[in-house]
Motif scaffolding. Structure first.
Motif, short mmCIF file in Angstrom:
data_model
loop_
_atom_site.label_atom_id
_atom_site.label_comp_id
_atom_site.label_asym_id
_atom_site.label_seq_id
_atom_site.Cartn_x
_atom_site.Cartn_y
_atom_site.Cartn_z
N TRP A 79 0.72 -1.27 -0.14
CA TRP A 79 -0.14 0.11 -0.04
C TRP A 79 0.84 1.15 0.07
O TRP A 79 1.94 1.21 0.34
CB TRP A 79 -0.78 0.03 1.28
N THR A 80 0.43 2.24 -0.53
CA THR A 80 0.63 3.52 -0.48
C THR A 80 -0.49 4.63 -0.11
O THR A 80 -1.55 4.27 -0.73
CB THR A 80 1.39 4.13 -1.68
N ILE A 81 -0.59 5.36 0.91
CA ILE A 81 -1.65 6.33 1.27
C ILE A 81 -1.07 7.67 0.88
O ILE A 81 -0.28 8.35 1.54
CB ILE A 81 -1.83 6.06 2.86
N LEU A 82 -1.65 8.41 0.24
CA LEU A 82 -1.69 9.88 -0.26
C LEU A 82 -2.86 10.68 0.53
O LEU A 82 -3.84 10.22 0.32
CB LEU A 82 -1.65 10.01 -1.58
N ARG A 83 -2.44 11.71 1.24
CA ARG A 83 -3.30 12.31 1.93
C ARG A 83 -3.12 13.90 1.69
O ARG A 83 -2.45 14.64 2.17
CB ARG A 83 -3.07 12.27 3.54
N PRO A 84 -4.04 14.40 0.44
CA PRO A 84 -3.93 15.66 0.25
C PRO A 84 -4.58 16.69 0.98
O PRO A 84 -5.51 16.36 1.83
CB PRO A 84 -4.69 15.68 -1.25
#
Length: 222
Positions: free
Chosen positions: A152-157
């Motif tokens: 996984w990768t989590i991107l939090r804009p």
């Protein structure tokens, strides 16, 4: 060339991502509600799959994802959808997608989350039960993904805008969220960058507009 599934492809980030994938020469499958959405996905160069994520099961979704190399989750219930649907879409559909990935043998999962959702104060920034429910749903979905065993990768804009992409971002474990914003096009371009960089697996980052080229910003953190 990769084959990428986009969950919530007809949303604003999803549409930007489809354009990025097309320009990058990648195949994509767009999962969205409604036949019109599927037709729009086809017009953007992908394969459209019509599924209601609140009504389907993991096996059905897994069949739609068969043959994909990665999944990007960018679905959301949307504004004024109510507290309950924040839980069934922003959280429930994300967890459903984890199960579908396992069933389809897909390990790579990129989550589009939101900046600050682990901070208890974020839920009270807007005095609205729907906002609090959204923050909780995103927080809990991220936790489920971190514990999933997937790549996984989590991107939090920070706050999303509809302006032209700049190609320049700031990416960090935590960014200044006070006045931060980022064009959806730059979030989509960052998804491409993390999919192309295996060092991003197992990373959770906040992302906002900045001064560093996207690929360079990702590479600096892995």
């Amino acid at each position: 060339m990769a084959r990428v599934a986009i969950i919530g492809a007809h949303g604003k980030v999803g549409q930007e991502l489809m354009r990025e994938l097309y320009d990058n020469g990648d195949d994509f499958v767009g999962v969205a509600r409604g036949e019109e959405a599927a037709e729009d996905i086809f017009r953007l160069g992908g394969e459209g799959v019509t599924l209601d994520l609140e009504q389907t099961d993991a096996a059905t979704l897994a069949a739609a994802l068969e043959g994909c190399d990665a999944v990007v989750f960018t679905a959301g219930a949307g504004a004024n959808s109510g507290v309950e649907r924040k839980r069934t879409v922003d959280y429930g559909a994300a967890v459903l997608t984890i199960a579908a990935c396992r069933a389809a043998g897909i390990r790579r999962y990129v989550m589009i989350s939101a900046a600050g959702v682990d901070d208890p104060a974020t839920a009270t920034v807007v005095p609205d039960p729907q906002w609090a429910a959204y923050v909780a749903a995103k927080r809990d979905a991220d936790a489920e993904l971190r514990a999933s065993g997937l790549d996984w990768t989590i991107l939090r804009p920070t706050a999303l805008t509809s302006g032209e992409g700049t190609g320049l971002v700031e990416i960090a474990e935590s960014v200044d969220r006070s006045n931060g914003s980022i064009p959806r096009a730059d979030v989509a371009a960052t998804v491409i960058a993390v999919l192309e960089n295996e060092g991003s697996i197992g990373e959770q980052w906040e992302i906002t507009g900045g001064s560093t080229p996207i690929a360079e910003a990702v590479s600096a953190l892995v």
